[in-house]
Design an enzyme around this catalytic site. Structure first.
Site, PDB file in Angstrom:
ATOM      1  N   LEU A  59       0.853  -1.193   0.000  1.00 46.77           N
ATOM      2  CA  LEU A  59       0.000   0.000   0.000  1.00 46.77           C
ATOM      3  C   LEU A  59       0.887   1.241   0.000  1.00 46.77           C
ATOM      4  O   LEU A  59       1.938   1.247  -0.630  1.00 46.77           O
ATOM      5  CB  LEU A  59      -0.966  -0.026   1.174  1.00 46.77           C
ATOM      6  N   GLU A  91      -1.844   7.956   4.784  1.00 45.91           N
ATOM      7  CA  GLU A  91      -0.489   8.454   4.504  1.00 45.91           C
ATOM      8  C   GLU A  91      -0.372   9.936   4.796  1.00 45.91           C
ATOM      9  O   GLU A  91       0.661  10.415   5.266  1.00 45.91           O
ATOM     10  CB  GLU A  91      -0.096   8.167   3.050  1.00 45.91           C
ATOM     11  N   HIS A 114       0.413  10.398   8.321  1.00 42.24           N
ATOM     12  CA  HIS A 114       1.854  10.257   8.595  1.00 42.24           C
ATOM     13  C   HIS A 114       2.608  11.506   8.144  1.00 42.24           C
ATOM     14  O   HIS A 114       3.507  11.989   8.839  1.00 42.24           O
ATOM     15  CB  HIS A 114       2.451   9.062   7.833  1.00 42.24           C
ATOM     16  N   HIS A 117       0.964   5.246  13.930  1.00 44.74           N
ATOM     17  CA  HIS A 117      -0.074   4.228  14.068  1.00 44.74           C
ATOM     18  C   HIS A 117      -0.483   4.190  15.540  1.00 44.74           C
ATOM     19  O   HIS A 117       0.359   4.408  16.417  1.00 44.74           O
ATOM     20  CB  HIS A 117       0.470   2.851  13.663  1.00 44.74           C
TER      21      HIS A 117
HETATM   22  N1  ARG Z   1       0.378  -0.006   5.243  1.00 42.09           N
HETATM   23  C1  ARG Z   1       0.310   1.376   4.936  1.00 42.09           C
HETATM   24  C2  ARG Z   1       1.077   2.253   5.957  1.00 42.09           C
HETATM   25  O1  ARG Z   1       1.372   1.886   7.061  1.00 42.09           O
HETATM   26  C3  ARG Z   1      -1.091   1.890   4.669  1.00 42.09           C
HETATM   27  C4  ARG Z   1      -2.289   1.246   5.292  1.00 42.09           C
HETATM   28  C5  ARG Z   1      -3.571   1.904   4.755  1.00 42.09           C
HETATM   29  N2  ARG Z   1      -4.766   1.211   5.109  1.00 42.09           N
HETATM   30  C6  ARG Z   1      -5.905   1.239   4.388  1.00 42.09           C
HETATM   31  N3  ARG Z   1      -6.978   0.617   4.827  1.00 42.09           N
HETATM   32  N4  ARG Z   1      -6.009   1.892   3.265  1.00 42.09           N
HETATM   33  O2  ARG Z   1       1.383   3.392   5.678  1.00 42.09           O
HETATM   34 ZN    ZN Z   2       0.933   3.698   8.200  1.00 43.00          ZN
END
Ligand code: ARG
Ligand code: ZN
Length: 310
Positions: free
Chosen positions: A167, A219, A222, A228
């Site tokens: 992702l 994102e 972040h 998280h």
């Molecule tokens: N794994 C990614 C990260 O930690 C994004 C997770 C996004 N989740 C979603 N349900 N779209 O940045």
């Molecule tokens: Zn993330």
């Protein structure tokens, strides 16, 4: 009489302070009265974004060469989520949920002062550059605008076979906020921005949990300093937001479970790995953290006065 004068002299500073406090209290009341008809745009942070659509020669609207409508709809979703807009998937009436007062605008002016749609399409198969992996530095080789004037977002031509597995990715802002070391802080000459595989950018019918455009919402969290909720997988030190229930494990899916304090975790938080379909909340502490970044990080702060907005 002279006793009274001495009393006033001795206590003059306290009397002035008391008077000042009464005055402040009154002016606050006046503010309350004035806010009966508030200007909804008054205290918004507007941030310019550029979407670099990286493709391999497909016509516009096909595969990774995403249609303009899909890109615009993704930015709309981002704003529905950040502004907690009523009547959208991004609305919640949770007591700890809030409107971030942050709004994203596709850039209107490019780095040369020319009008732009905020979308830059680049056929990367025409380039001969080193492979730097799934990183901002890699994609910036094809297209990159100054990160103190624009939030760079790259949609990448990732193979459909790894949809839903890979992702987004975002760099983080370096500030004195606790937990900053858990963000991906760029080295001095590194590119900054957000990477999203094209299949997860905007809405699609892709068969997985990330098909409603919430990868960008996550994102962007972040990019503005959020961690998280489980952060370092520690009950005591996690995301440094008291109103996101502490949890020391990854949060996936759509079923809440009991967290560190014996209370239910917040399954719908955008900063989880939960399903796009049920995400709908940034908490007030998360919002304060993002505002702190926008007020104190030089590069992020510069965005609010970027020429890209005009
Ligand atoms: N794994 C990614 C990260 O930690 C994004 C997770 C996004 N989740 C979603 N349900 N779209 O940045
Ligand atoms: Zn993330």
């Amino acid at each position: 009489m002279s006793y009274l004068l001495t009393f006033i002299e001795n206590h003059l500073s306290k009397i002035i302070l008391a008077f000042a406090l009464v005055t402040i209290a009154c002016s606050e009341e006046e503010d309350d009265l004035k806010s009966v008809d508030p200007d909804p745009d008054e205290a918004l942070y507007y941030l310019p974004v550029v979407v670099h659509v990286l493709h391999q020669g497909e016509p516009v609207g096909e595969g990774p060469n995403l249609s303009t409508e899909r890109i615009q709809r993704q930015i709309e979703i981002l704003n529905e989520d950040f502004r907690r807009k009523e009547g959208t998937r991004g609305f919640n009436n949770h007591p700890d949920g809030g409107d971030t007062k942050i709004e994203f605008v596709l850039a209107k002016q490019d780095p040369n002062g020319q009008p732009t749609s905020g979308i830059v399409r680049t056929n990367i198969s025409l380039f001969d550059v080193p492979v730097l992996g799934y990183s901002q530095n890699n994609y910036a080789q094809y297209s990159y605008w100054n990160s103190t004037q624009y939030i760079n977002i790259w949609t990448t031509p990732l193979d459909e076979s790894i949809s839903c597995l890979v992702l987004g990715l975002s760099t983080g802002p370096e500030t004195d906020l606790p937990g900053t070391h858990l963000l991906a802080i760029p080295e001095p000459n590194d590119a900054e921005g957000i990477i999203i595989p094209w299949m997860h950018f905007g809405e699609s019918t892709i068969d997985c949990h990330a098909r409603f455009g919430r990868t960008l919402t996550h994102e962007m969290g972040h990019y503005l300093g959020l961690l998280h909720p489980w952060a370092g997988l520690d009950c005591e030190f996690n995301d440094y937001c008291d109103d996101t229930p502490a949890v020391d494990d990854f949060v996936w899916g759509r079923t809440p479970f009991v967290g560190c304090a014996g209370d239910m975790i917040m399954i719908g938080n955008y900063m989880n790995y939960s399903d796009d379909e049920i995400m709908n909340i940034f908490t007030n502490d998360q919002i304060s953290r993002m505002h702190y970044v926008l007020d104190h990080h030089a590069g992020r702060h510069a965005l609010v006065s970027s020429p890209g907005l005009k």
